[in-house]
Design a protein around this motif. Structure first.
Motif, PDB file in Angstrom:
ATOM      1  N   ILE A 272       0.503   5.747 -50.720  1.00 21.90           N
ATOM      2  CA  ILE A 272       1.152   4.551 -50.179  1.00 21.90           C
ATOM      3  C   ILE A 272       0.815   4.376 -48.707  1.00 21.90           C
ATOM      4  O   ILE A 272       0.577   3.249 -48.238  1.00 21.90           O
ATOM      5  CB  ILE A 272       2.678   4.634 -50.401  1.00 21.90           C
ATOM      6  CG1 ILE A 272       2.983   4.609 -51.908  1.00 21.90           C
ATOM      7  CG2 ILE A 272       3.391   3.484 -49.701  1.00 21.90           C
ATOM      8  CD1 ILE A 272       4.435   4.859 -52.249  1.00 21.90           C
ATOM      9  N   GLU A 273       0.756   5.490 -47.972  1.00 22.47           N
ATOM     10  CA  GLU A 273       0.427   5.379 -46.549  1.00 22.47           C
ATOM     11  C   GLU A 273      -1.001   4.872 -46.347  1.00 22.47           C
ATOM     12  O   GLU A 273      -1.260   4.043 -45.471  1.00 22.47           O
ATOM     13  CB  GLU A 273       0.614   6.720 -45.851  1.00 22.47           C
ATOM     14  CG  GLU A 273       0.477   6.631 -44.342  1.00 22.47           C
ATOM     15  CD  GLU A 273       1.108   7.802 -43.621  1.00 22.47           C
ATOM     16  OE1 GLU A 273       1.147   7.759 -42.391  1.00 22.47           O
ATOM     17  OE2 GLU A 273       1.566   8.749 -44.300  1.00 22.47           O
ATOM     18  N   LYS A 276      -1.076   1.231 -47.156  1.00 19.68           N
ATOM     19  CA  LYS A 276      -0.524   0.481 -46.018  1.00 19.68           C
ATOM     20  C   LYS A 276      -1.618   0.171 -44.989  1.00 19.68           C
ATOM     21  O   LYS A 276      -1.706  -0.942 -44.472  1.00 19.68           O
ATOM     22  CB  LYS A 276       0.602   1.298 -45.383  1.00 19.68           C
ATOM     23  CG  LYS A 276       1.082   0.790 -44.030  1.00 19.68           C
ATOM     24  CD  LYS A 276       2.154   1.684 -43.464  1.00 19.68           C
ATOM     25  CE  LYS A 276       1.661   3.078 -43.136  1.00 19.68           C
ATOM     26  NZ  LYS A 276       0.715   3.082 -41.987  1.00 19.68           N
ATOM     27  N   ASP A 277      -2.455   1.148 -44.692  1.00 15.31           N
ATOM     28  CA  ASP A 277      -3.526   0.941 -43.721  1.00 15.31           C
ATOM     29  C   ASP A 277      -4.551  -0.070 -44.241  1.00 15.31           C
ATOM     30  O   ASP A 277      -5.049  -0.911 -43.493  1.00 15.31           O
ATOM     31  CB  ASP A 277      -4.219   2.266 -43.404  1.00 15.31           C
ATOM     32  CG  ASP A 277      -3.294   3.254 -42.703  1.00 15.31           C
ATOM     33  OD1 ASP A 277      -2.338   2.782 -42.058  1.00 15.31           O
ATOM     34  OD2 ASP A 277      -3.524   4.464 -42.812  1.00 15.31           O
ATOM     35  N   ALA A 279      -3.906  -2.456 -46.360  1.00 13.27           N
ATOM     36  CA  ALA A 279      -3.270  -3.775 -46.434  1.00 13.27           C
ATOM     37  C   ALA A 279      -3.406  -4.542 -45.121  1.00 13.27           C
ATOM     38  O   ALA A 279      -3.429  -5.781 -45.115  1.00 13.27           O
ATOM     39  CB  ALA A 279      -1.794  -3.629 -46.807  1.00 13.27           C
ATOM     40  N   TYR A 297       0.361  -9.683 -48.113  1.00 12.65           N
ATOM     41  CA  TYR A 297       0.720  -8.742 -47.042  1.00 12.65           C
ATOM     42  C   TYR A 297       2.238  -8.669 -46.887  1.00 12.65           C
ATOM     43  O   TYR A 297       2.821  -7.578 -46.846  1.00 12.65           O
ATOM     44  CB  TYR A 297       0.076  -9.206 -45.734  1.00 12.65           C
ATOM     45  CG  TYR A 297       0.456  -8.374 -44.528  1.00 12.65           C
ATOM     46  CD1 TYR A 297      -0.279  -7.244 -44.186  1.00 12.65           C
ATOM     47  CD2 TYR A 297       1.535  -8.728 -43.723  1.00 12.65           C
ATOM     48  CE1 TYR A 297       0.057  -6.470 -43.077  1.00 12.65           C
ATOM     49  CE2 TYR A 297       1.890  -7.964 -42.621  1.00 12.65           C
ATOM     50  CZ  TYR A 297       1.146  -6.836 -42.300  1.00 12.65           C
ATOM     51  OH  TYR A 297       1.494  -6.078 -41.204  1.00 12.65           O
ATOM     52  N   LEU A 300       4.042  -6.845 -49.828  1.00 10.12           N
ATOM     53  CA  LEU A 300       3.928  -5.382 -49.788  1.00 10.12           C
ATOM     54  C   LEU A 300       4.883  -4.773 -48.774  1.00 10.12           C
ATOM     55  O   LEU A 300       5.497  -3.727 -49.024  1.00 10.12           O
ATOM     56  CB  LEU A 300       2.483  -4.990 -49.463  1.00 10.12           C
ATOM     57  CG  LEU A 300       1.455  -5.292 -50.562  1.00 10.12           C
ATOM     58  CD1 LEU A 300       0.041  -5.116 -50.029  1.00 10.12           C
ATOM     59  CD2 LEU A 300       1.682  -4.403 -51.776  1.00 10.12           C
ATOM     60  N   TRP A 301       5.038  -5.432 -47.621  1.00  9.36           N
ATOM     61  CA  TRP A 301       5.908  -4.875 -46.587  1.00  9.36           C
ATOM     62  C   TRP A 301       7.390  -5.041 -46.932  1.00  9.36           C
ATOM     63  O   TRP A 301       8.228  -4.259 -46.497  1.00  9.36           O
ATOM     64  CB  TRP A 301       5.587  -5.483 -45.229  1.00  9.36           C
ATOM     65  CG  TRP A 301       4.429  -4.777 -44.587  1.00  9.36           C
ATOM     66  CD1 TRP A 301       3.128  -5.166 -44.571  1.00  9.36           C
ATOM     67  CD2 TRP A 301       4.473  -3.524 -43.891  1.00  9.36           C
ATOM     68  NE1 TRP A 301       2.346  -4.237 -43.919  1.00  9.36           N
ATOM     69  CE2 TRP A 301       3.158  -3.221 -43.486  1.00  9.36           C
ATOM     70  CE3 TRP A 301       5.487  -2.622 -43.583  1.00  9.36           C
ATOM     71  CZ2 TRP A 301       2.828  -2.059 -42.784  1.00  9.36           C
ATOM     72  CZ3 TRP A 301       5.170  -1.473 -42.881  1.00  9.36           C
ATOM     73  CH2 TRP A 301       3.857  -1.191 -42.490  1.00  9.36           C
ATOM     74  N   PHE A 305       6.409  -0.921 -48.409  1.00 11.62           N
ATOM     75  CA  PHE A 305       6.302  -0.117 -47.184  1.00 11.62           C
ATOM     76  C   PHE A 305       7.620  -0.230 -46.412  1.00 11.62           C
ATOM     77  O   PHE A 305       7.760  -1.049 -45.506  1.00 11.62           O
ATOM     78  CB  PHE A 305       5.138  -0.605 -46.317  1.00 11.62           C
ATOM     79  CG  PHE A 305       3.835  -0.758 -47.065  1.00 11.62           C
ATOM     80  CD1 PHE A 305       3.428   0.188 -47.984  1.00 11.62           C
ATOM     81  CD2 PHE A 305       3.016  -1.854 -46.840  1.00 11.62           C
ATOM     82  CE1 PHE A 305       2.236   0.062 -48.670  1.00 11.62           C
ATOM     83  CE2 PHE A 305       1.825  -1.996 -47.513  1.00 11.62           C
ATOM     84  CZ  PHE A 305       1.424  -1.043 -48.436  1.00 11.62           C
ATOM     85  N   TRP A 310       6.918   3.401 -40.184  1.00  8.68           N
ATOM     86  CA  TRP A 310       5.724   2.674 -40.599  1.00  8.68           C
ATOM     87  C   TRP A 310       5.731   1.259 -40.013  1.00  8.68           C
ATOM     88  O   TRP A 310       4.701   0.769 -39.545  1.00  8.68           O
ATOM     89  CB  TRP A 310       5.654   2.583 -42.121  1.00  8.68           C
ATOM     90  CG  TRP A 310       5.258   3.866 -42.791  1.00  8.68           C
ATOM     91  CD1 TRP A 310       4.910   5.035 -42.179  1.00  8.68           C
ATOM     92  CD2 TRP A 310       5.173   4.102 -44.193  1.00  8.68           C
ATOM     93  NE1 TRP A 310       4.614   5.996 -43.109  1.00  8.68           N
ATOM     94  CE2 TRP A 310       4.761   5.452 -44.369  1.00  8.68           C
ATOM     95  CE3 TRP A 310       5.402   3.332 -45.319  1.00  8.68           C
ATOM     96  CZ2 TRP A 310       4.566   6.020 -45.620  1.00  8.68           C
ATOM     97  CZ3 TRP A 310       5.217   3.896 -46.577  1.00  8.68           C
ATOM     98  CH2 TRP A 310       4.803   5.231 -46.722  1.00  8.68           C
ATOM     99  N   ARG A 311       6.883   0.625 -40.063  1.00  6.91           N
ATOM    100  CA  ARG A 311       6.972  -0.743 -39.549  1.00  6.91           C
ATOM    101  C   ARG A 311       6.780  -0.787 -38.043  1.00  6.91           C
ATOM    102  O   ARG A 311       6.165  -1.713 -37.503  1.00  6.91           O
ATOM    103  CB  ARG A 311       8.326  -1.349 -39.961  1.00  6.91           C
ATOM    104  CG  ARG A 311       8.402  -1.598 -41.465  1.00  6.91           C
ATOM    105  CD  ARG A 311       9.784  -2.031 -41.941  1.00  6.91           C
ATOM    106  NE  ARG A 311       9.751  -2.369 -43.369  1.00  6.91           N
ATOM    107  CZ  ARG A 311      10.827  -2.683 -44.095  1.00  6.91           C
ATOM    108  NH1 ARG A 311      12.025  -2.676 -43.521  1.00  6.91           N
ATOM    109  NH2 ARG A 311      10.707  -2.979 -45.380  1.00  6.91           N
ATOM    110  N   GLU A 314       3.118  -0.351 -37.426  1.00  7.72           N
ATOM    111  CA  GLU A 314       2.387  -1.574 -37.775  1.00  7.72           C
ATOM    112  C   GLU A 314       2.519  -2.627 -36.678  1.00  7.72           C
ATOM    113  O   GLU A 314       1.551  -3.330 -36.355  1.00  7.72           O
ATOM    114  CB  GLU A 314       2.911  -2.130 -39.106  1.00  7.72           C
ATOM    115  CG  GLU A 314       2.104  -3.291 -39.658  1.00  7.72           C
ATOM    116  CD  GLU A 314       0.812  -2.865 -40.342  1.00  7.72           C
ATOM    117  OE1 GLU A 314       0.092  -3.751 -40.864  1.00  7.72           O
ATOM    118  OE2 GLU A 314       0.514  -1.647 -40.355  1.00  7.72           O
TER     119      GLU A 314
END
Length: 561
Positions: A272-273, A276-277, A279, A297, A300-301, A305, A310-311, A314
């Protein structure tokens, strides 16, 4: 800077050709016709065939290539004089009865294309017919059974980089191996590509779902980049394969829902990580299909994610990438992503501040997603300010969007989004403001609201505002208003009658008299006979030279004989 010389490749070597302005326009016209005419459409195929036959039989004479137009005569059953406008094909002319693009215009194009030296007519026709040959080849590839694909690829064990590599190699082999691919065969090629990657999916359900989601993100990005590399503009993508992006959006939404309710292995975290990158590249890898890229996008967030660190990471990545933006790059995707993550972090004040600063009218469409999202959370205090800002911006967006059907569809979606907040918080005033600002596209909803609330005066004003005549009004509505508030109909009857009189023909005079009789009935009902008589005397004086109109008035006994 001038355009560099174009190189023409022949079997025996390379020839330099300096394109004149007219030649450049002919080359552009060739590309335009290639997009306008579809080889799979019977009518278009016949049109090209007939034009080609006239050209090859030498029926094009008196050909003259000017700076921005081509003129010629085509010796058909009846000679046809043709003028091709090299800037605007739609204003080209032919003396034949056909209103649209005709075989004579195509014959003149082929003749001009050949004489200008821009290219070979045979090559143009061959390239134009390419989709048919490609589709036949694609059909052959599609016959390969799933078991053969599994033999070719093998079932992939859970390893993120291996998955991505497999997707990319399969995609490039099937869709990106040629310098030119017709947009109309991309759906068939993509279907084969999807069968290939599905054939290699892990057997275990939980890993299979994640594998398919990773495949969607990679495929989405690859297809968007390919579309840009092939030079397919927005209209071409919309006609040929926009549905592929939309299908992937729907599939992703279904997958994140399924993954969210199952127990996931600890090893998922690493996958998943990395996803995330990857995405993040949806925002910056291409310029086309902007709305679809941003939708995937944000989806997904919201659902996938969810970790706060993570947020925050980002947001920092978005800030740094924003500093590197070139002048030719579109800043909107990064701005939308920044706002989105701040909303997820409940930093609404900053998110609204950023929204208010964006002057791009197209941005307004992205606000509907957040109104929906916060409404689903029942975060009513957060929804209100967002709707207020949306209503300030939506009029500019509708003006920019253009096209009645597009605006009407967006308006329906926007009203659906703001309705839950207005109902939950008893904000009829806000809903009415939304209807007002989105007129005329919100007419049906606004008309219904005013009528149901018994606001007949405003209902009548709305009908007049959008230009309806009396006979356009729904009969069931008219009956109610004639009983409750007949005076509401007076202004519209006056206007409709006058429009008919202005037509100055016998049939319109008869219609005008019908409306005048209805006016007389309402004036009598309102006990305003003096007003009616004064109006009629003034009208007859003003139309004293319209003898036919006066005769119709006498025949209907509007005038005493």
């Amino acid at each position: 800077m001038g355009r560099p010389p174009r190189l023409l490749f022949f079997k025996k070597g390379v020839v330099d050709l300096e394109l004149t302005p007219a030649n450049q326009l002919i080359e552009s016209l060739a590309a335009e016709l290639g997009e306008l005419l579809h080889p799979n459409t019977v009518e278009d195929a016949k049109l090209v065939q007939k034009g080609l036959m006239l050209y090859r039989q030498g029926m094009v004479t008196q050909l003259h290539i000017g700076d921005d137009s081509v003129t010629a005569t085509v010796q058909d059953v009846t000679p046809a004089k043709v003028r091709l406008d090299l800037n605007f094909l739609s204003v080209s002319e032919c003396s034949c009865p056909t209103d649209d693009l005709c075989r004579h215009q195509l014959a003149v194009f082929f003749s001009a294309y050949a004489r200008s030296g821009v290219g070979s007519v045979g090559d143009w026709v061959t390239e134009w017919r390419e989709p048919i040959r490609e589709q036949k080849a694609v059909a052959g590839w599609g016959m390969q059974a799933a078991k053969d694909l599994i033999k070719a690829n093998g079932v992939l064990m859970p390893e993120y980089s291996r998955w991505v590599h497999s997707f990319e190699v399969s995609f490039d082999t099937l869709l990106a191996s040629k310098k030119y691919t017709s947009p109309y065969v991309i759906p068939e090629l993509f279907a084969i590509y999807e069968r290939r990657i599905h054939a290699s999916a892990p057997v275990k359900q939980e890993w299979r779902l994640l594998y398919e989601l990773v495949g969607i993100v990679v495929s989405f990005r690859k297809l968007a980049v390919l579309s840009e590399q092939l030079g397919h503009n927005e209209d071409v993508v919309k006609r040929a394969y926009l549905h592929l992006f939309q299908n992937m959006m729907d599939d992703a939404e279904e997958l994140v829902g399924k993954i969210g309710v199952q127990t996931t292995p600890f090893a998922f975290d690493e996958f998943i990580e990395k996803l995330k990158d990857d995405a993040f590249e949806l925002l910056t890898a291409a310029n086309g299909v902007e709305y679809e890229r941003i939708y995937l996008y944000r989806l997904l967030w919201v659902h996938f994610f969810k970790k706060k660190p993570w947020r925050e990471e980002e947001l920092e990545k978005i800030r740094l990438r924003g500093k590197e933006l070139q002048d030719w790059e579109n800043p909107v995707p990064l701005a939308v992503a920044r706002i989105h993550l701040n909303i997820l972090q409940q930093n609404d004040e900053l998110a609204l501040k950023i929204m208010a600063q964006i002057t791009d009218d197209l941005f307004t469409a992205y606000m509907v997603f957040w109104i929906d999202y916060l409404s689903q959370l029942k975060a009513w205090k957060r929804v209100g300010p967002l709707i207020e800002l949306f209503l300030q911006k939506v009029k500019g967006y509708l003006e920019h969007l253009g096209g009645y059907h597009s605006c009407a569809a967006f308006t329906r979606n926007a009203l659906r989004a703001v309705t839950p907040y207005c109902v939950e918080n008893d904000r009829v005033d806000l809903f009415e403001r939304a209807l007002l600002v989105m007129l005329p596209y919100s007419f049906a909803d606004y008309e219904y609201l005013l009528f149901e609330r018994g606001q007949y005066d405003r209902w009548g004003e709305l009908q007049a505002l959008v230009g309806f005549d009396y006979y356009d009004l729904p009969k069931d509505r008219v009956k109610v208003i004639e009983k409750e508030r007949p005076e509401v109909l007076l202004a519209m009857l006056h206007q409709t009658a006058q429009r008919e009189i202005d037509q100055k023909n016998r049939a319109s005079y008869r219609m005008a008299v019908r409306h005048l009789k209805k006016l007389r009935t309402i004036y009598k009902k309102l006990k305003r006979v003096d007003d009616w008589q004064y109006f009629m005397e003034t009208l007859l004086e003003r139309t004293r030279r319209l003898r036919a109109f006066h005769e119709e008035c006498k025949r209907s006994k509007l005038i005493e004989t």
